[in-house]
Design an enzyme around this catalytic site. Structure first.
Site, short mmCIF file in Angstrom:
data_model
loop_
_atom_site.label_atom_id
_atom_site.label_comp_id
_atom_site.label_asym_id
_atom_site.label_seq_id
_atom_site.Cartn_x
_atom_site.Cartn_y
_atom_site.Cartn_z
CB ALA A 70 -0.89 -0.02 1.24
CB SER A 71 1.41 3.88 -2.51
OG SER A 71 1.65 3.00 -3.58
#
Length: 399
Positions: A70-71
């Site tokens: 997840a960025s």
């Protein structure tokens, strides 16, 4: 006694924090305040789900970087701002991740739009599909698909966004992006990644903005090499495949006395000087990156580079120059002076050439160049399954 913050409070705190450093369009801010990030990160504690950092969802057993994550939320918001989604847009996302970004895209494009999210990894695609369903975003279409091929069945796209690092724009993406459409991708060249916002104008992609970032590289496209310069692998050159690097000759040069040439350019403690690298790449194909590990610094094998993990450098045959910084002078606003350290037979010449790049950057240090990408004719004629075996496009930076 303090109360535990609610999910809504944590989400608002995260977005409020992002707004201190990133200008978010109102629609992106609203979407980030609405979509629940924790819903896409099962098993992750709420404070971690709403911290401004990446969260790995699948480790890579054969490498240091995860296969998917997840960025960082501030980077997510920045890229969505670059993308400029409009209600009703048809959107393609390459790199499904957790499904969180696709949910944000679905919120931005609304009931009249459509979002397709693809990922080459079956586990990642399944995770994204499952999380999107649970969060109520059944309208997002998730495909297990090689991102380099895209999704031609839903093309043309008004907006395309990649959440994986790339070294070029795949042929299929050219064919699937509508004229006037917008593409945002983390583009890596000469050892650094920038999130580049590009608009298609006929057979040309033209940027109007780029931001520093970092992403897991896409599977199947690799044009970068890391070459060790010493036996301990503590000094490395990061370069593109079109750049010739003679590891033996450069390693031998490091045993010689270094040469230092300082520029007239000074910076403050918080001022970015990374534009030196960006400006240098517009005119010099010798630009790459130097990486120096702590052990090499402790042993004083080389003079300390300005950023040990990714200092701008020039490599020419058996000589190497890289950027350094010294605290000199009495200017309290800009006490740090930029310069170059160099090794090898042409050390002084190469150091002066790197300093010339620093001096060229100085007068317009805040200027952002325009990136223009043009495909070759053979690439345009290739089908969606075209195998990438060489650079597909010409990249030009102009000021």
């Amino acid at each position: 006694m303090s109360q535990t913050p609610t999910v809504d409070e944590l989400r608002d705190r995260l977005v409020d924090g992002i707004l201190h450093s990133v200008r978010l369009p109102a629609a992106v801010e609203q979407a980030m305040r609405k979509v629940h990030r924790e819903a896409f990160l099962p098993g992750v504690d709420l404070p971690d789900a709403y911290a401004d950092r990446a969260v790995s969802i699948k480790d890579n057993p054969s490498g240091p970087l995860p296969l998917s994550c997840a960025s960082v939320p501030s980077v997510v918001g920045m890229m969505l701002g670059q993308l400029g989604v409009q209600p009703g847009d048809n959107i393609l996302e390459i790199g499904a991740g957790t499904g969180y970004n696709a949910a944000l895209l679905a919120d931005l494009t609304g009931a009249t739009g459509h979002v397709t999210s693809i990922d080459i990894d079956s586990d990642v695609a399944l995770h994204a599909r499952t999380m999107l369903d649970r969060a109520g975003y059944q309208q997002v279409q998730v495909m297990e698909r090689d991102g380099l091929i895209g999704a031609p069945e839903n093309a043309p796209y008004d907006r395309m966004i990649a959440t994986v690092g790339l070294w070029d724009v795949p042929t299929a993406w050219w064919q699937q992006l509508a004229d006037g459409g917008r593409l945002v991708l983390p583009l890596r060249w000469r050892g650094q990644t920038r999130s580049v916002a590009l608009t298609r104008r006929g057979d040309t992609l033209i940027s109007d903005g780029m931001e520093l970032c970092g992403f897991v590289p896409i599977i199947g496209q690799d044009s970068e090499k890391t070459t060790p310069l010493n036996a301990d692998d503590t000094i490395r050159i990061i370069h593109d495949e079109d750049q010739d690097v003679d590891a033996g000759a450069l390693g031998a040069s490091l045993t010689t006395s270094g040469t230092v040439v300082m520029s007239e350019q000074r910076i403050g403690g918080e001022e970015s000087f990374d534009g030196v690298w960006l400006r240098a790449t517009t005119s010099d194909n010798r630009v790459c990156r130097l990486e120096v590990q702590p052990d090499a610094l402790a042993q004083e094998l080389v003079l300390r580079p300005v950023m040990p993990v990714r200092s701008p450098a020039l490599v020419d045959g058996d000589s190497l120059a890289y950027m350094i910084v010294r605290r000199e002078g009495a200017d309290p606003q800009r006490p740090h002076q930029l310069g170059a350290a160099a090794y090898g037979p042409d050390a002084k010449k190469l150091a002066r050439e790197l300093v010339a790049h620093i001096e060229a950057w100085g007068p317009a240090r805040t200027a952002v160049p325009r990136l223009t990408i043009t495909p070759t004719k053979s690439d345009l004629a290739a089908g969606p399954g075209h195998v990438i075996s060489k650079p597909e496009s010409q990249l030009t930076l102009t000021y």
